[in-house]
Design an enzyme around this catalytic site. Structure first.
Site: not given
Ligand code: NAD
Length: 467
Positions: A141-142, A165, A216-217, A238-239
């Protein structure tokens, strides 16, 4: 919004979920909570659409360039919606949209070339790059649009179709982006699906998907990799990051303080490669802490739609709770909040820009990813100690070194264990360069030609010189 809902039985209604404005904490709209039967139909249609999309690179490039124009033209609709659901200042939403269009153009013009293999044998052997099939793109979401385009632009340019998604916290601007782009692309080449979990998990493990590209995370990245293992789809992750900035003895504090501050606080600190910890020579410690605190105290915090706002709210309630918890843990362990340290007394998810001094090095705000407007500043004695601390976590996304002697700074940057090391900057990325975290920060490479090839497979044709 004209989103088709393929695959639903007649009379079946798709449930909807609320979308909250983080500047008020109130729901202001809703989005479809799509279900597995719809996802199956979407992936099936993405597979059908792939047949013709993969066939004609020239038509593809033309369509992607038209999509970039359409995105730019829709900026005045997209930007306020993005700010409303994400929280960022309006100017930053416009910048995100410009980056999305630029990325479409960049990849539209990047074609893979066949590569002859010359190894002395009397054969003609050539690598021809082929697309993979339907790609699943899952983003946080960022930077909803910018990160989505980092997935779909190279995937589509390579000749794949994409099912995207967005996060349930920010589905609306992405849905609008999808309908804007669909005016330029054939049907089902790019499809947006929205919904709460387990939609992402179902998409990541869907047997019709050939590449899962996820941002994501770290914990979710692990779950995605496990899900994709079922079909052995390619995985790009990309985490999270916990980037360190190391200041050197010769740093000009007043000259770099603004840049350093915004490298940590832009987008309210919700940037994977934001500066998340600062290491400062003990002699300069109080000077740097004061310079950063002064900027934290004077930054204009407010709703992203208010002109003049520099820092918006945190995007969502769970994220705000994490920022509060890490800050409270640090304060309880003896840290000082030299600026901020608390939520703002107003509706919405606002947290005062916070500079923490005297933070124990094992505090979660130092060892984990706070992903919010809170920055720990730590003193160091020897440079080796600082480099060891910077490298001493499971993260490995980026890092930076700040000083006047650029050669010396570069020598220190070279010792950082991460994907990108900046000197006197942080988080500056060109579309043409690779972006790849190491350790727990990622698997695979995004950006530049590397991002394109991440969506292609080598196909080798081997023929003898003579029949
Ligand atoms: P998140 O991991 O909670 O969610 C990311 C996405 O995954 C969302 O669309 C979410 O709905 C989906 N998701 C949730 N559970 C899932 C599952 N079990 N299987 C598949 N998809 C699922 O992350 P967040 O809180 O939305 O974002 C913040 C994180 O993203 C931070 O850790 C940040 O560092 C990271 N991030 C990394 C980069 C990069 O390029 N390395 C860039 C931006 C953000």
């Amino acid at each position: 919004m004209p989103t088709r809902q393929p695959g639903r039985a007649p009379g079946t209604r798709t449930e909807r979920f609320a979308v909250v404005d983080p500047a008020t904490g109130e729901a202001f709209d809703e989005a479809p909570d799509q279900q597995p039967d719809e996802l199956d139909a979407v992936v099936g249609r993405a597979h059908e659409a792939w047949r013709s999309w993969r066939a004609d690179p020239v038509a593809r490039a033309t369509a992607l360039l038209a999509a970039a124009d359409a995105v730019e033209a829709a900026g005045t609709d997209l930007a306020p919606l993005l700010t409303r659901e994400q929280g960022k200042p309006l100017a930053e939403s416009y910048a995100e949209i410009a980056r999305t269009a630029a990325r479409l153009r960049y990849f539209a013009e990047l074609a893979p070339s066949p590569q002859p293999i010359t190894d002395g044998r009397p054969v003609r052997s050539e690598v021809r790059w082929r697309p993979l099939g339907p790609v699943a793109a899952i983003v946080p979401w960022n930077f909803p649009l910018q990160l989505a385009s980092a997935k779909f632009a190279p995937a589509l340019a390579a000749g794949n179709t994409t099912v995207l998604k967005p996060s349930p916290f920010t589905p609306l601007a992405t849905r609008l982006l999808g309908s804007v782009i669909s005016t330029a692309l054939p049907e089902d080449v790019l499809t947006i699906v929205t919904g709460r979990e387990p939609l992402g998990a179902r998409l990541a493990s869907h047997p019709g998907i050939r590449h899962v590209t996820f941002t994501g995370s770290i914990p979710t990245g692990r779950a995605v990799a496990e899900g994709a293992a079922a079909s052995l789809a390619r995985v790009t992750l990309e985490l999270g990051g916990n980037d360190a900035a190391i200041l050197l003895e010769d740093v000009d504090v007043e000259r770099i303080a603004d840049r350093l501050f915004w490298a940590a606080f832009r987008n309210c600190g919700q940037v994977c490669m934001a500066v998340k910890r600062v290491y400062v020579p003990a002699r300069l410690y109080s000077h740097v802490v004061e310079a950063l605190a002064q900027r934290a105290k004077t930054a204009v915090v407010g709703a992203g739609l208010d002109p003049g706002t520099q820092l918006g709210p945190v995007n969502n309630a769970p994220q705000l709770a994490r920022v509060e918890r890490y800050t409270a843990q640090a304060l309880a362990a003896g840290a000082r909040a030299v600026a901020g340290g608390h939520r703002l007394d107003r509706p919405g998810y606002f947290f005062a820009p916070t500079i923490l001094a005297d933070v124990p090095s094992d505090s979660p705000v130092v060892t984990q990813e706070q992903f919010g407007p809170v920055l720990p500043v730590l003193p160091y004695g020897s440079l080796d100690e600082a480099v060891e601390a910077a490298n001493g976590t499971g993260f490995g996304l980026g890092g930076s070194v700040w000083g006047t002697d650029l050669d010396r700074a570069e020598a220190v940057a070279d010792r950082l264990e991460c994907g990108t090391a900046w000197i006197n900057h942080h988080a500056e990325l060109s579309l043409a360069q690779p972006f790849a975290g190491i350790k727990e920060s990622g698997v695979g490479v995004a950006g530049g030609p590397w991002g394109l090839y991440g969506n292609l497979r080598p196909f080798v044709v081997h023929r003898p010189e003579e029949a």
